[in-house]
Design a protein around this motif. Structure first.
Motif, PDB file in Angstrom:
ATOM      1  N   ILE A  44    -111.357  -2.137  30.606  1.00  0.00           N
ATOM      2  CA  ILE A  44    -112.704  -1.565  30.527  1.00  0.00           C
ATOM      3  C   ILE A  44    -112.843  -0.675  29.302  1.00  0.00           C
ATOM      4  CG2 ILE A  44    -114.365   0.012  31.593  1.00  0.00           C
ATOM      5  CD1 ILE A  44    -113.381  -0.952  34.321  1.00  0.00           C
ATOM      6  N   TYR A  77    -117.196  -3.484  30.426  1.00  0.00           N
ATOM      7  CA  TYR A  77    -118.394  -3.766  31.213  1.00  0.00           C
ATOM      8  C   TYR A  77    -119.310  -4.733  30.458  1.00  0.00           C
ATOM      9  CZ  TYR A  77    -117.199   0.403  33.975  1.00  0.00           C
ATOM     10  OH  TYR A  77    -116.573   1.325  34.760  1.00  0.00           O
ATOM     11  N   LEU A  88    -117.736  -8.199  30.262  1.00  0.00           N
ATOM     12  CA  LEU A  88    -117.900  -8.844  31.560  1.00  0.00           C
ATOM     13  C   LEU A  88    -119.336  -9.343  31.739  1.00  0.00           C
ATOM     14  CD1 LEU A  88    -116.834  -9.588  34.394  1.00  0.00           C
ATOM     15  CD2 LEU A  88    -117.268  -7.206  35.068  1.00  0.00           C
ATOM     16  N   MET A 108    -109.862  -7.451  36.212  1.00  0.00           N
ATOM     17  CA  MET A 108    -109.992  -6.209  35.459  1.00  0.00           C
ATOM     18  C   MET A 108    -108.654  -5.472  35.542  1.00  0.00           C
ATOM     19  SD  MET A 108    -113.113  -6.638  34.519  1.00  0.00           S
ATOM     20  CE  MET A 108    -113.379  -5.126  33.604  1.00  0.00           C
ATOM     21  N   CYS A 132    -117.570  -3.427  38.773  1.00  0.00           N
ATOM     22  CA  CYS A 132    -116.950  -4.626  38.210  1.00  0.00           C
ATOM     23  C   CYS A 132    -117.011  -5.799  39.178  1.00  0.00           C
ATOM     24  CB  CYS A 132    -115.498  -4.346  37.813  1.00  0.00           C
ATOM     25  SG  CYS A 132    -115.359  -3.292  36.359  1.00  0.00           S
ATOM     26  N   TYR A 159    -109.702  -6.306  40.773  1.00  0.00           N
ATOM     27  CA  TYR A 159    -109.704  -5.043  40.040  1.00  0.00           C
ATOM     28  C   TYR A 159    -108.342  -4.403  40.238  1.00  0.00           C
ATOM     29  CZ  TYR A 159    -111.656  -0.605  38.295  1.00  0.00           C
ATOM     30  OH  TYR A 159    -111.934   0.529  37.561  1.00  0.00           O
TER      31      TYR A 159
END
Length: 134
Positions: free
Chosen positions: A54, A62, A65, A81, A94, A102
């Motif tokens: 990130i 972000y 993505l 992530m 996310c 994640y």
């Protein structure tokens, strides 16, 4: 079939560590140190899975993505992530944006390898809906 993973992080040491570990399970690893490079490689190489940080300079994870999930070419690629952000709101954001997993740093390399194997080798892939890479 050659399985390709794209690993996106501005930390060169982490890129190399993940590359070495995914290569051990038969995955060809592409690396990108920035969001812009990640978008270019994702479109050109059509990886089977993307591992995305990130916090990166310039375009953050972000936005990467968001753009990956907005594109017909890349929307079905599952995204893990890999981030130092441990807040529940980051995780939820996310996952709502389309990431399938994640994982927070530091993470266990064995867990990462197992997750990649499950998503790309076993067919347990919610990001791709059973479709092969285009």
């Amino acid at each position: 079939m050659e399985v390709r993973a794209l690993v996106v992080d501005d930390d060169q040491l982490l890129l190399r560590l993940v590359e070495i570990n995914l290569t051990k399970i038969g995955v060809k690893v592409l690396t990108a140190p920035s969001g812009r490079e990640a978008l270019r490689l994702a479109s050109a190489e059509r990886p089977h899975i993307i591992l995305l940080d990130i916090m990166m300079p310039g375009m953050d994870g972000y936005e990467v993505l968001r753009q990956l999930k907005a594109s017909d070419e890349t929307r079905d690629i599952p995204i893990i992530m890999l981030t130092a952000k441990t807040g529940m709101e980051d995780r939820e954001k996310c996952l709502e944006m389309g990431a399938v997993v994640y994982m927070t740093k530091p993470f266990k390399l064995e867990e990462l390898r197992e997750m990649v194997k499950r998503l790309v080798f076993s067919g347990d892939n919610p990001g791709r809906n059973g479709r092969p890479p285009r």
